[in-house]
Enzyme design. Sequence first.
Site, short mmCIF file in Angstrom:
data_model
loop_
_atom_site.label_atom_id
_atom_site.label_comp_id
_atom_site.label_asym_id
_atom_site.label_seq_id
_atom_site.Cartn_x
_atom_site.Cartn_y
_atom_site.Cartn_z
N TYR A 80 0.85 -1.20 0.00
CA TYR A 80 0.00 0.00 0.00
C TYR A 80 0.88 1.25 0.00
CZ TYR A 80 -3.91 3.04 1.22
OH TYR A 80 -4.87 4.02 1.20
N THR A 133 -13.00 15.96 -24.29
CA THR A 133 -14.30 15.91 -23.59
C THR A 133 -14.17 15.94 -22.06
OG1 THR A 133 -14.21 13.52 -23.86
CG2 THR A 133 -15.58 14.72 -25.43
N ASP A 223 -1.00 18.46 -21.69
CA ASP A 223 -1.65 17.14 -21.67
C ASP A 223 -0.81 16.25 -22.59
OD1 ASP A 223 -3.11 14.85 -22.12
OD2 ASP A 223 -5.05 15.87 -22.28
N LYS A 266 -2.85 5.71 -22.90
CA LYS A 266 -2.31 6.02 -24.23
C LYS A 266 -0.78 6.06 -24.12
CE LYS A 266 -6.30 8.84 -25.64
NZ LYS A 266 -6.95 8.14 -26.73
N PHE A 455 -23.70 10.41 -26.27
CA PHE A 455 -23.01 9.53 -27.23
C PHE A 455 -22.57 8.21 -26.59
CE2 PHE A 455 -18.62 10.15 -25.79
CZ PHE A 455 -18.72 11.35 -25.09
#
Length: 482
Positions: A80, A133, A223, A266, A455
């Site tokens: 942990y 989004t 990002d 990614k 969507f």
Amino acid sequence: MANVKFFSGEQIPLEMHKVRIIQKLFLPEIDQRLQAITEAGNNTFLLKNRDVFLDMLTDSGVNAMSDRQQAAMLLADDSYAGSETYFRLENKVKEIFGMNYFLPTHQGRACENIISQVLVKPGTIVPMNYHFTTTKAHIVLNGGVVEEIFMDEGIEVDSTHPFKGNMDLDKLNKLIDDNGPEKIAFVRMEAGTNLIGGQPFSLENLTEVSQICRSSNIPMVLDASLLSDNLYFMKIRDEQCKDMSIHEITLKMAELCDIVYFSARKLSFARGGGIAIHDESMYKKFQELIPLYEGFLTYGGMSVREMEAMTVGLDETMDMDMINQGPQFIAYMVDELVKKGIPVVTPAGGLGCHLDAMRFVSHIPQNEYPAGALASALYLISGIRGMERGTMSEQRNPDGSEPLSAMELLRLAMPRRVYTLSQVKYALDRIQWLYENRALIGGLRFYEEPKVLRFFFGKLEPVSDWQERLVEKFKADFGDSL
Ligand code: F0G
């Protein structure tokens, strides 16, 4: 991929890896596909993977791992608090980005939650080259406003501009002048700009945006979820990066920013996420929120196996032979589509190949969701699952009216190191058939429309019997049902 020339003159991307673990695929017959897409309400998010032949919905969390990543996962140190695995990851992030501090999170949007909670105050503005989004949702949730200040070329579907992800500097300066720097929560640059077709920005543009931010004391956030694609394009398209190694480019990019965050679904061919920070006082502000939302500071919601895979995956991201497979396969696919006259976003970007539904099915009005209809039709005739990126992905206005999207795209993502060239050729073949029969494709209408993120969960039906007619034509042309 090495730059190997073929004697035949053909330009084919050549993989610098081999496949040692496989997953069997299944291609359902067209009648089964019609049933599956009908049950899914013509929404590819609602298809079951067992009914999908090539899953090109996303490149998120579905990239193939290397042998070294798999091996490292077995060596994970489960604890942990204070696990060795975590320190290996922390050291790797600091080495790769040259940043002093690191905070682990369970995925990319978790970073966005934490960054927005700390930096976004009601009424503040977050300028960015383009939104994603989840990013926008977190900024808006905290009372902020997103301002997209992409270059005009950014949303031109058909273009030769090598850096469509660049920020428009004049618009940024004007925004800061008009509102005052204290109103700007932070400036966000998204590598490999997702929603405009995986398009990169240049090192020069990032440098200039950084100079503007530093002179106005505005935090600059990168990002880096799609960093590997942006790095690839910088290396091959950017004069400034020609003689730099991938690691040198990464260090330079990180030096220009105050915060770098990423989705490891990614970047690094793994799962998870994290935030790297230069400055100690900034780090301390974010640190408090990690145990609250993610987990203890030495795992942040990730399993130790994921962290080991990330550590190796980040290392592999610095290797051109490891990061060029995705963009080169996409370029192959885009070039072949262009040769056949099929409308597609150009130049080829990262992440995936984006069909331009606005031109592909120009007879379908935007309020009948051309990109959604194309996604449904492509699945029906091929078993390939893509993702609608158009009006269906927009949210209705409070008065019930429907904002029409600037672009109607069908994204066919290319999970990294997953598909072979013959599978790409199959996709090209079926897209070509569909293009020749495009007049048969009709629109869709919602019969279940959720208020938020419609969507993901919404269900639609065809406006006519166009799907039955498409199936009939398919059977007549191919003489079978596959
Ligand atoms: N930023 C970018 C640029 C992304 O593309 C994504 C995810 C995120 C942040 C959020 O990361 O999913 O780990 O929470 N993009 C996925 C996609 C969902 O399919 O394009 P996450």
